[in-house]
Design a protein around this motif. Structure first.
Motif, PDB file in Angstrom:
ATOM      1  N   ARG A 157      -6.496   5.989  13.033  1.00 16.37           N
ATOM      2  CA  ARG A 157      -6.361   4.531  12.897  1.00 16.37           C
ATOM      3  C   ARG A 157      -6.240   4.128  11.429  1.00 16.37           C
ATOM      4  O   ARG A 157      -5.406   3.297  11.064  1.00 16.37           O
ATOM      5  CB  ARG A 157      -7.561   3.823  13.544  1.00 16.37           C
ATOM      6  N   VAL A 158      -7.079   4.727  10.577  1.00 15.30           N
ATOM      7  CA  VAL A 158      -7.050   4.384   9.158  1.00 15.30           C
ATOM      8  C   VAL A 158      -5.711   4.790   8.540  1.00 15.30           C
ATOM      9  O   VAL A 158      -5.121   4.039   7.757  1.00 15.30           O
ATOM     10  CB  VAL A 158      -8.222   5.060   8.414  1.00 15.30           C
ATOM     11  N   ALA A 159      -5.218   5.979   8.889  1.00 13.09           N
ATOM     12  CA  ALA A 159      -3.935   6.425   8.339  1.00 13.09           C
ATOM     13  C   ALA A 159      -2.798   5.500   8.769  1.00 13.09           C
ATOM     14  O   ALA A 159      -1.918   5.161   7.958  1.00 13.09           O
ATOM     15  CB  ALA A 159      -3.658   7.859   8.778  1.00 13.09           C
ATOM     16  N   ALA A 160      -2.819   5.082  10.047  1.00 11.46           N
ATOM     17  CA  ALA A 160      -1.770   4.172  10.528  1.00 11.46           C
ATOM     18  C   ALA A 160      -1.825   2.830   9.806  1.00 11.46           C
ATOM     19  O   ALA A 160      -0.784   2.280   9.409  1.00 11.46           O
ATOM     20  CB  ALA A 160      -1.915   3.969  12.039  1.00 11.46           C
ATOM     21  N   MET A 161      -3.028   2.307   9.599  1.00 14.27           N
ATOM     22  CA  MET A 161      -3.165   1.043   8.875  1.00 14.27           C
ATOM     23  C   MET A 161      -2.709   1.187   7.429  1.00 14.27           C
ATOM     24  O   MET A 161      -2.080   0.288   6.875  1.00 14.27           O
ATOM     25  CB  MET A 161      -4.611   0.556   8.939  1.00 14.27           C
ATOM     26  N   ARG A 163      -0.426   3.159   6.230  1.00 15.28           N
ATOM     27  CA  ARG A 163       1.038   3.225   6.153  1.00 15.28           C
ATOM     28  C   ARG A 163       1.681   1.851   6.362  1.00 15.28           C
ATOM     29  O   ARG A 163       2.842   1.649   5.991  1.00 15.28           O
ATOM     30  CB  ARG A 163       1.573   4.225   7.177  1.00 15.28           C
ATOM     31  N   ARG A 164       0.936   0.913   6.941  1.00 11.68           N
ATOM     32  CA  ARG A 164       1.478  -0.441   7.133  1.00 11.68           C
ATOM     33  C   ARG A 164       1.158  -1.365   5.960  1.00 11.68           C
ATOM     34  O   ARG A 164       1.598  -2.508   5.937  1.00 11.68           O
ATOM     35  CB  ARG A 164       0.922  -1.050   8.429  1.00 11.68           C
ATOM     36  N   ARG A 165       0.402  -0.883   4.972  1.00 13.50           N
ATOM     37  CA  ARG A 165       0.042  -1.715   3.836  1.00 13.50           C
ATOM     38  C   ARG A 165       1.272  -2.118   3.033  1.00 13.50           C
ATOM     39  O   ARG A 165       2.246  -1.362   2.941  1.00 13.50           O
ATOM     40  CB  ARG A 165      -0.903  -0.955   2.887  1.00 13.50           C
ATOM     41  N   ALA A 166       1.208  -3.300   2.439  1.00 15.63           N
ATOM     42  CA  ALA A 166       2.240  -3.669   1.457  1.00 15.63           C
ATOM     43  C   ALA A 166       2.147  -2.704   0.281  1.00 15.63           C
ATOM     44  O   ALA A 166       1.050  -2.302  -0.124  1.00 15.63           O
ATOM     45  CB  ALA A 166       2.029  -5.102   1.004  1.00 15.63           C
ATOM     46  N   ASN A 167       3.298  -2.350  -0.264  1.00 19.02           N
ATOM     47  CA  ASN A 167       3.328  -1.386  -1.363  1.00 19.02           C
ATOM     48  C   ASN A 167       3.788  -2.032  -2.668  1.00 19.02           C
ATOM     49  O   ASN A 167       3.699  -1.424  -3.732  1.00 19.02           O
ATOM     50  CB  ASN A 167       4.259  -0.220  -1.019  1.00 19.02           C
ATOM     51  N   HIS A 168       4.266  -3.280  -2.583  1.00 14.27           N
ATOM     52  CA  HIS A 168       4.799  -3.968  -3.764  1.00 14.27           C
ATOM     53  C   HIS A 168       4.271  -5.389  -3.800  1.00 14.27           C
ATOM     54  O   HIS A 168       4.177  -6.060  -2.758  1.00 14.27           O
ATOM     55  CB  HIS A 168       6.326  -3.976  -3.734  1.00 14.27           C
ATOM     56  N   PHE A 169       3.930  -5.861  -5.004  1.00 14.65           N
ATOM     57  CA  PHE A 169       3.396  -7.207  -5.190  1.00 14.65           C
ATOM     58  C   PHE A 169       4.079  -7.839  -6.396  1.00 14.65           C
ATOM     59  O   PHE A 169       4.343  -7.166  -7.398  1.00 14.65           O
ATOM     60  CB  PHE A 169       1.877  -7.156  -5.398  1.00 14.65           C
ATOM     61  N   TYR A 218       0.920   8.653   0.321  1.00 14.64           N
ATOM     62  CA  TYR A 218       0.053   9.684  -0.231  1.00 14.64           C
ATOM     63  C   TYR A 218      -1.389   9.477   0.262  1.00 14.64           C
ATOM     64  O   TYR A 218      -2.068  10.430   0.681  1.00 14.64           O
ATOM     65  CB  TYR A 218       0.085   9.655  -1.755  1.00 14.64           C
ATOM     66  N   GLU A 219      -1.847   8.231   0.178  1.00 11.61           N
ATOM     67  CA  GLU A 219      -3.200   7.933   0.637  1.00 11.61           C
ATOM     68  C   GLU A 219      -3.358   8.271   2.115  1.00 11.61           C
ATOM     69  O   GLU A 219      -4.352   8.884   2.530  1.00 11.61           O
ATOM     70  CB  GLU A 219      -3.492   6.450   0.400  1.00 11.61           C
ATOM     71  N   ALA A 220      -2.366   7.899   2.922  1.00  7.87           N
ATOM     72  CA  ALA A 220      -2.435   8.167   4.364  1.00  7.87           C
ATOM     73  C   ALA A 220      -2.422   9.663   4.664  1.00  7.87           C
ATOM     74  O   ALA A 220      -3.082  10.128   5.605  1.00  7.87           O
ATOM     75  CB  ALA A 220      -1.275   7.475   5.074  1.00  7.87           C
ATOM     76  N   GLN A 221      -1.686  10.427   3.880  1.00  2.93           N
ATOM     77  CA  GLN A 221      -1.604  11.874   4.118  1.00  2.93           C
ATOM     78  C   GLN A 221      -2.976  12.539   3.967  1.00  2.93           C
ATOM     79  O   GLN A 221      -3.300  13.466   4.717  1.00  2.93           O
ATOM     80  CB  GLN A 221      -0.594  12.493   3.162  1.00  2.93           C
ATOM     81  N   ILE A 222      -3.780  12.075   3.008  1.00  2.00           N
ATOM     82  CA  ILE A 222      -5.135  12.611   2.874  1.00  2.00           C
ATOM     83  C   ILE A 222      -5.971  12.272   4.098  1.00  2.00           C
ATOM     84  O   ILE A 222      -6.709  13.114   4.623  1.00  2.00           O
ATOM     85  CB  ILE A 222      -5.795  12.073   1.590  1.00  2.00           C
TER      86      ILE A 222
END
Length: 301
Positions: A157-161, A163-169, A218-222
């Motif tokens: 669940r955490v990995a899926a969330m 990967r849906r995070r915004a990556n640019h601001f 990268y974060e999700a892969q961990i």
């Protein structure tokens, strides 16, 4: 501290780049009191060591503090995602400890690690050699069985969330304004929202605005492989005094659950009431006091 609190991170006394492989360098920063006990500190997945300044600012008068970021985090550049894994973090950890001894002189070291860096330390073949003690804040741990199944499901669940995070601001302020609405950041001390934006975003090289220093993939892969490595920890084989300080187990977990604490009987374990996985950003003074009490009990300070 009021709602306008600003955490101004000081310039390091010195920096040193460690080549951990042909394409990756990790920047070490030295702060604090060079004559004090040496303390090594790093951070959790997707974060940055400078984000922990509310905690490590309390160490500067007393400790020779060396902080660094995991590969593809913080001060470090972004290298291949194929090498972004817990085993690579373990290899980096061992190379960094050797480099610290070579560059700044061999001395006893106190390790202070959070989350995935705690797991990295526990899995290292060094097993605490070279440390006079280690303090681990909320390491992700589990064992085979029902606890493993729940841990693995939570990791998915955490990995899926992630990967849906915004990556640019467009601005750092845009990112900071989102954080008060996230459950993860409900208990942090004042000033942390802005500090997160300053320490986990960098200017985008290809367009205006800012991007995550540790890319979301990268974060999700961990997280994807967290359960696989969390079951491999063997506390009795660790070769230095060990303190584990956990989040409040009665609260809903904000990252991954630490469900099976059967091994904790072999180490000095405690938890801080009313804290979540980001306890170092929620109760920095209490984390410092718990660490200090442990070090005093072993005559290390």
């Amino acid at each position: 501290m009021n709602s306008k609190a600003v955490w101004d991170i000081p310039e390091p006394l010195a920096t040193f780049d460690v080549p951990v492989d042909d394409n990756t360098r990790i920047t070490l920063r030295r702060h604090g009191n060079p004559g004090g006990p040496r303390l090594i500190l790093t951070h959790g997945n997707g974060l940055a060591s400078d984000l922990y300044y509310p905690f490590w600012s309390l160490l500067l008068d007393e400790f020779d503090l060396i902080v660094y970021d995991l590969r593809n985090h913080g001060w470090n550049g972004v290298s291949s995602i194929h090498e972004h894994s817990v085993p690579t973090f373990v290899n980096d950890h061992d190379r960094i400890l050797e480099a610290i001894d070579r560059h700044w002189g061999r001395r006893p070291k106190i390790g202070v690690f959070h989350s995935v860096s705690s797991l990295t330390t526990l899995l290292s073949p060094v097993r605490g050699d070279g440390f006079s003690a280690c303090v681990l804040f909320d390491p992700p741990l589990c064992k085979h069985g029902a606890s493993y199944e729940e841990f693995d499901a939570a990791a998915e669940r955490v990995a899926a969330m992630t990967r849906r995070r915004a990556n640019h601001f467009n601005t750092r302020e845009e990112f900071a304004d989102v954080l008060p609405y996230l459950p993860t950041f409900q208990r942090v001390v004042p000033g942390v929202f802005e500090l997160v934006a300053r320490t986990t975003l960098r200017r985008s090289p290809n367009r205006p605005g800012f991007e995550l220093r540790c890319p979301r993939e990268y974060e999700a892969q961990i997280v994807d492989y967290a359960a696989t490595f969390a079951v491999l920890v063997d506390f009795p084989k660790f070769r230095c005094p060990l303190k584990v300080i956990g989040a409040d187990p009665t609260l809903p977990f904000s990252y991954l659950p630490t469900l099976d604490l059967s091994d904790i009987v072999t180490v000095d374990y405690d938890f801080l009431p009313e804290t979540t996985h980001l306890l170092l950003l929620e109760q920095p003074a209490e984390c410092f006091e718990a660490m200090r009490e442990f070090l005093e009990s072993h005559s290390l300070i």
